[in-house]
Design an enzyme around this catalytic site. Structure first.
Site, PDB file in Angstrom:
ATOM      1  N   SER A  88       0.736  -1.222  -0.102  1.00 28.95           N
ATOM      2  CA  SER A  88       0.021   0.128  -0.168  1.00 28.95           C
ATOM      3  C   SER A  88       0.896   1.335   0.065  1.00 28.95           C
ATOM      4  O   SER A  88       2.023   1.471   0.751  1.00 28.95           O
ATOM      5  CB  SER A  88      -0.935   0.028   1.302  1.00 28.95           C
ATOM      6  OG  SER A  88      -1.565   1.005   1.336  1.00 28.95           O
ATOM      7  N   SER A  96       4.485   3.857   3.102  1.00 27.87           N
ATOM      8  CA  SER A  96       4.124   2.839   2.277  1.00 27.87           C
ATOM      9  C   SER A  96       4.269   1.644   3.428  1.00 27.87           C
ATOM     10  O   SER A  96       4.869   1.686   4.498  1.00 27.87           O
ATOM     11  CB  SER A  96       4.855   2.690   1.116  1.00 27.87           C
ATOM     12  OG  SER A  96       4.669   1.592   0.341  1.00 27.87           O
ATOM     13  N   LYS A  97       3.520   0.470   2.983  1.00 25.29           N
ATOM     14  CA  LYS A  97       3.550  -0.810   3.815  1.00 25.29           C
ATOM     15  C   LYS A  97       3.270  -1.892   3.036  1.00 25.29           C
ATOM     16  O   LYS A  97       2.352  -1.588   2.017  1.00 25.29           O
ATOM     17  CB  LYS A  97       2.884  -0.684   5.154  1.00 25.29           C
ATOM     18  CG  LYS A  97       3.261  -1.660   6.170  1.00 25.29           C
ATOM     19  CD  LYS A  97       4.455  -0.991   6.845  1.00 25.29           C
ATOM     20  CE  LYS A  97       4.596  -2.001   8.216  1.00 25.29           C
ATOM     21  NZ  LYS A  97       5.532  -0.794   9.013  1.00 25.29           N
ATOM     22  N   GLY A  98       3.767  -3.126   3.354  1.00 27.95           N
ATOM     23  CA  GLY A  98       3.534  -4.268   2.458  1.00 27.95           C
ATOM     24  C   GLY A  98       3.235  -5.410   3.518  1.00 27.95           C
ATOM     25  O   GLY A  98       3.510  -5.219   4.675  1.00 27.95           O
TER      26      GLY A  98
END
Ligand code: GLU
Length: 476
Positions: A61, A106-108
């Protein structure tokens, strides 16, 4: 996990954002632009394991691209879902702005229990996930730079870096596509301990502000303070270790998946850590009281409570029973928006996640800069610095001889002063400076404005203002 009658994690972050935004003079359009998550990519990919194809679901994201690359970890956990990665990506935006790392958020995440797979299987899964993300520039040194998070570490980052390099054979900056790599694969000294070290520096700075500490009914320094910590993973372990070994804090409680350990005289953090590594949990640890219902220890009396495990652990069901006057959020989002209100009402001081756990991304920033500059920190200056120090020491030695018994150099001064800083010392110095500066920015707003009742709102105000400025500078 937060109970059902509470907002989701992402809604909780939005509520905290809204509380601060209401005190600002942003145009409604800009406020909305900053709050929303720009995009979330979902990928379902198959990997052939144990003779059959298994399908995995992963996310990356991107919350805000006001600065690029965007930055944030990749989490491996069964609790990963779209709402969670979006909340975590938003927190990354505000975190990076607060500690002035020049990144968007961001992050995953990959919905997986990593303990169910052996190393070779995890490598296949990670490489495939990295391929899917890199192909869409969701891993890229100038656009999106992942890092470790819950369930991932140096090993996974090395696989990701190698996968990216295989796909981009002529990219001279390929190593900067991910941070948190092992030292021999382009990592930086002090990255593994960085988040825990940042927690230590955050608390030290808090106690350097006696007025702030007084708001929590605390005084003095960390020495002798009773600390309860939840989660002895990478962050919790390093924080507890440094606070007890270097600052004299007493770790009276450690909460883990399989219960909690409690000892009013202080637990030996290293011994507990060694026990967990060997036995997979705290059960059976000989030198402490074991309580099977671990979460109840969050409610024990102590001076500082450090939730360092996961989101939503302090929620509407237990907030009013929390007795710690000071809570430091080493995890992301451990206190729900509802619990936050209850605690603030009670006068509990909360050092918020976007500041408290920013040590990780700060040192990630140093690693990224190191990768782009292709040189280790200190390589050019160290010996030159030592040579200059030698000149000073030679003069002091002359003075020492001249003054005879009247004066002499302190015994270890020479050795300490002569040694030029290596990469680890420089990283710690940069991290300490970052945590101090960010705390001061937050504390100033907290103390200067009557309408800002808590540190979290102050932190959001500082962050949102910076993000807004960079959007305005882009002409938005
Ligand atoms: N996963 C860490 C965090 O939540 C580190 C992120 C990074 O280094 O990019 O802050």
């Amino acid at each position: 996990m937060a109970p059902r009658n509470e907002p989701s994690f992402r809604e909780s972050v939005d509520l905290m954002f809204n509380r601060a935004a209401a005190l600002m003079d942003l145009s409604p359009g800009l406020e909305e632009k900053i709050r929303v998550c720009n995009s979330t990519y979902t990928v379902r990919f198959g990997v052939r394991l144990r003779g059959q194809i298994q399908t995995f679901v992963g996310y990356r994201s991107v919350h805000s691209e006001h600065m690029e690359p965007v930055k944030g970890g990749i989490r491996y956990s069964l609790s990963v879902n779209q709402d969670e990665v979006e909340a975590l990506a938003a927190l990354m935006t505000y975190k990076c702005a607060l500690v002035e790392t020049p990144f968007g958020g961001s992050k995953g995440g990959l919905c997986i229990d990593p303990r169910q797979y052996d190393e070779h299987e995890l490598e296949q899964i990670t490489r495939r996930f990295a391929y899917e993300l890199a192909k869409r520039d969701l891993i890229n040194p100038s656009q999106n730079v992942p890092a470790p998070d819950m369930g991932t570490g140096e090993r996974e980052m090395a696989w990701i870096a190698d996968q990216y390099a295989r796909m981009n054979t002529t990219d001279i900056n390929a190593r900067a596509c991910v941070t948190g790599k092992p030292l021999n694969a382009g990592g930086i000294a002090g990255r593994v301990e960085a988040t825990g070290r940042g927690v230590q520096y955050a608390l030290r700075e808090f106690f350097r502000h006696p007025g702030d500490a007084k708001k929590a009914g605390l005084s003095g320094k960390l020495d002798g303070k009773r600390v309860i910590i939840q989660g002895l993973g990478n962050v919790g372990y390093h924080a507890a270790k440094f606070l007890s070994e270097e600052d004299g804090a007493r770790i009276t409680g450690i909460i883990e998946r399989d219960g909690a350990l409690y000892d009013p005289d202080g637990l030996d953090v290293q011994a507990v850590h060694n026990w967990i590594v060997k036995h997979g949990g705290v059960t059976g640890f000989p030198d402490a009281t074991h309580q099977a219902e671990g979460a109840a220890v969050l409610e024990h009396e102590c001076d500082i409570l450090i939730p360092a495990a996961m989101e939503g652990v302090i929620n509407l069901t237990n907030a009013d029973r929390i007795r710690a006057p000071l809570i430091l959020e080493a995890a992301n989002g451990p206190i729900t928006a509802g619990a936050d209100e209850i605690l603030c009402e009670k006068g509990t001081v909360i050092i918020p996640d976007l500041f408290a756990n920013a040590g990780g991304v700060t040192v990630s920033y140093f690693e990224w800069v190191k990768n782009l500059s292709h040189i280790r920190f200190g390589r050019m200056q160290r010996r030159q610095e030592e040579a200059r120090h030698e000149l000073v020491v030679a003069e002091l030695e002359r003075l020492d001889r001249y003054l005879g018994d009247a004066w002499s150099m302190s015994p270890d001064f020479k050795a300490k002063y002569l040694r030029g800083a290596d990469e680890l010392e420089l990283v710690r110095s940069g991290l300490d400076d970052t945590m101090r500066t960010a705390y001061q920015a937050m504390s100033e707003v907290w103390n200067a404005r009557d309408d800002v009742a808590d540190l979290r709102t102050a932190a959001y105000l500082v962050s949102i203002d910076r993000v807004a400025k960079s959007y305005r500078a882009k002409g938005l």
